[in-house]
Write a protein that holds these residues in place. Structure first.
Motif, PDB file in Angstrom:
ATOM      1  N   PRO A  28       0.818  -1.211   0.000  1.00 37.89           N
ATOM      2  CA  PRO A  28       0.000   0.000   0.000  1.00 37.89           C
ATOM      3  C   PRO A  28       0.852   1.261   0.000  1.00 37.89           C
ATOM      4  O   PRO A  28       1.871   1.343   0.681  1.00 37.89           O
ATOM      5  CB  PRO A  28      -0.797  -0.115   1.315  1.00 37.89           C
ATOM      6  N   GLY A  29       0.370   2.259  -0.786  1.00 39.98           N
ATOM      7  CA  GLY A  29       1.043   3.541  -0.775  1.00 39.98           C
ATOM      8  C   GLY A  29       2.381   3.531  -1.453  1.00 39.98           C
ATOM      9  O   GLY A  29       3.124   4.509  -1.403  1.00 39.98           O
ATOM     10  N   ILE A  44      -0.354   6.509  -6.555  1.00 39.50           N
ATOM     11  CA  ILE A  44      -1.482   7.410  -6.791  1.00 39.50           C
ATOM     12  C   ILE A  44      -2.653   6.969  -5.916  1.00 39.50           C
ATOM     13  O   ILE A  44      -3.054   5.806  -5.941  1.00 39.50           O
ATOM     14  CB  ILE A  44      -1.932   7.372  -8.263  1.00 39.50           C
ATOM     15  N   GLY A  45      -3.199   7.889  -5.154  1.00 40.59           N
ATOM     16  CA  GLY A  45      -4.420   7.601  -4.410  1.00 40.59           C
ATOM     17  C   GLY A  45      -5.613   8.067  -5.236  1.00 40.59           C
ATOM     18  O   GLY A  45      -5.597   9.159  -5.784  1.00 40.59           O
ATOM     19  N   PHE A  46      -6.630   7.232  -5.356  1.00 42.24           N
ATOM     20  CA  PHE A  46      -7.824   7.601  -6.121  1.00 42.24           C
ATOM     21  C   PHE A  46      -9.046   7.432  -5.235  1.00 42.24           C
ATOM     22  O   PHE A  46      -9.494   6.326  -4.951  1.00 42.24           O
ATOM     23  CB  PHE A  46      -7.947   6.741  -7.372  1.00 42.24           C
ATOM     24  N   SER A  47      -9.587   8.556  -4.778  1.00 45.42           N
ATOM     25  CA  SER A  47     -10.810   8.562  -3.974  1.00 45.42           C
ATOM     26  C   SER A  47     -11.974   8.873  -4.895  1.00 45.42           C
ATOM     27  O   SER A  47     -12.094   9.984  -5.417  1.00 45.42           O
ATOM     28  CB  SER A  47     -10.716   9.620  -2.870  1.00 45.42           C
ATOM     29  N   ALA A  67      -2.470   3.686 -14.915  1.00 41.01           N
ATOM     30  CA  ALA A  67      -1.463   3.609 -13.862  1.00 41.01           C
ATOM     31  C   ALA A  67      -0.554   2.398 -14.070  1.00 41.01           C
ATOM     32  O   ALA A  67       0.673   2.484 -13.935  1.00 41.01           O
ATOM     33  CB  ALA A  67      -2.135   3.544 -12.498  1.00 41.01           C
ATOM     34  N   GLU A  68      -1.165   1.263 -14.419  1.00 39.44           N
ATOM     35  CA  GLU A  68      -0.377   0.045 -14.669  1.00 39.44           C
ATOM     36  C   GLU A  68       0.581   0.255 -15.833  1.00 39.44           C
ATOM     37  O   GLU A  68       1.747  -0.144 -15.772  1.00 39.44           O
ATOM     38  CB  GLU A  68      -1.312  -1.122 -14.956  1.00 39.44           C
ATOM     39  N   LEU A  74      -1.796   2.270  -8.117  1.00 34.84           N
ATOM     40  CA  LEU A  74      -3.050   2.977  -7.864  1.00 34.84           C
ATOM     41  C   LEU A  74      -3.727   2.387  -6.637  1.00 34.84           C
ATOM     42  O   LEU A  74      -4.025   1.203  -6.586  1.00 34.84           O
ATOM     43  CB  LEU A  74      -3.989   2.877  -9.062  1.00 34.84           C
ATOM     44  N   ASN A  75      -3.953   3.217  -5.637  1.00 29.81           N
ATOM     45  CA  ASN A  75      -4.669   2.829  -4.422  1.00 29.81           C
ATOM     46  C   ASN A  75      -6.068   3.415  -4.501  1.00 29.81           C
ATOM     47  O   ASN A  75      -6.238   4.639  -4.514  1.00 29.81           O
ATOM     48  CB  ASN A  75      -3.946   3.372  -3.187  1.00 29.81           C
TER      49      ASN A  75
END
Length: 330
Positions: A28-29, A44-47, A67-68, A74-75
């Motif tokens: 994570p992260g 990258i955080g995606f909310s 992202a891949e 990508l989180n």
């Protein structure tokens, strides 16, 4: 065949190419927790506001694929249309050590607490689909007012000089997307004084809610001539109710280019028009912009991913196996 202008279609950003050689983090992260040190992999955080609409499911998939491809991690977090949960999700992503945040806000004003927390942590924010009043380094979206205008012009053309009653089924209360799609539509039909718009309820872009709303709206407005919904999913819900009541005389229009709607347009049924809003390319553009922002590159404050009208003249060229019509295909 009449060709409609498609502006600003997604162009791959330099960040996608420059990061392609990086490895994907499995923690994570993007942090190497076992070694206690920061990974070289960008995180990258995606909310996201919700996964209750096909558009948002595809938006996530577009972001994940981009992202891949870039070699970034990508989180993802689904707020479930709850702004309190979204702020908590953002805080969690910050704690996990993301390098940049993508936010698709539930409530542009309500999410300011999460954006402030990201700023305090030195993490840049890029919004996608729904803009916020302040705090984002950039916004990636499409001109929703233009979408409403394109569809509105086609509805006005179809109704002709006689005009008639048009039911409008709205997206989310207080949302910029719903506001702009409504404003553009109203502007496009304003010249025809015989067109009367009946305001329907906010159905949060969800088909089942539009079905329930349309059942009541049809009873109170039996003289309706057309239905405009702020997305195709809701428009298809309205179309379902109209068909069940034998009202195939009523024209239907939406926004987003959902393939189910595009195929209905191509078949020259009651479905009249939609506007392109390919979520796969939107997600990819958002990731590319986020990576550019994180790298310190200059980006536009507002990145327009482009749109265009799909009607009976060109719908067949957009039909395919994708969930949404692909922008730039025609």
């Amino acid at each position: 065949m009449r060709i409609h202008r498609i502006s600003g279609i997604f162009i791959a950003t330099s960040a996608i190419a420059s990061l392609a050689a990086c490895s994907v983090s499995t923690t994570p992260g993007g942090s190497d927790q076992a070694a206690g040190k920061k990974s070289d992999t960008l995180s990258i955080g995606f909310s996201q506001a919700t996964q209750q609409s096909p558009f948002y499911v595809q938006l996530r998939e577009g972001a994940e694929k981009a992202a891949e491809k870039a070699g970034a991690k990508l989180n993802f977090a689904d707020a479930g249309d709850d702004v309190t949960k979204q702020n908590n999700d953002i805080q969690d992503l910050i704690t996990r050590g993301v390098d940049v945040l993508l936010i698709n806000p539930v409530d542009p004003k309500g999410v300011q607490a999460g954006i402030a927390a990201a700023k305090a942590a030195g993490i840049p924010v890029v919004t996608v689909d729904r803009p916020v009043p302040s705090g984002a380094a950039a916004h990636v979206g499409r001109d929703n007012k233009e979408m409403g205008r394109l569809v509105g012009a086609e509805v006005a053309k179809s109704l002709g000089a006689k005009g008639g009653k048009v039911i409008e089924i709205k997206g989310d209360a207080g949302g910029a997307v719903a506001r702009d799609r409504s404003a553009g539509f109203h502007e496009a039909v304003a010249a025809n004084k015989k067109i009367k718009i009946v305001a329907g309820p906010y159905c949060d872009y969800i088909r089942s809610k539009a079905v329930t709303a349309m059942q009541d709206l049809l009873q109170t407005n039996p003289d309706v001539k057309a239905v405009y919904a702020h997305n195709d999913d809701m428009a298809l819900g309205a179309l379902q109710v109209l068909k069940e009541n034998g009202r195939t005389d009523v024209k239907v229009a939406g926004v987003d280019g959902l393939m189910e709607a595009v195929k209905s347009i191509a078949a020259r049924g009651p479905y009249l028009a939609t506007a392109l809003n390919d979520p796969i390319s939107l997600g990819a553009t958002a990731v590319g912009t986020a990576l550019d922002v994180q790298a310190g590159k200059k980006v536009d404050a507002s990145v327009d991913a482009g749109t265009g009208l799909v009607d009976a003249s060109n719908a067949s060229s957009y039909t395919g196996s994708t969930t949404f019509a692909l922008a730039g295909k025609e």
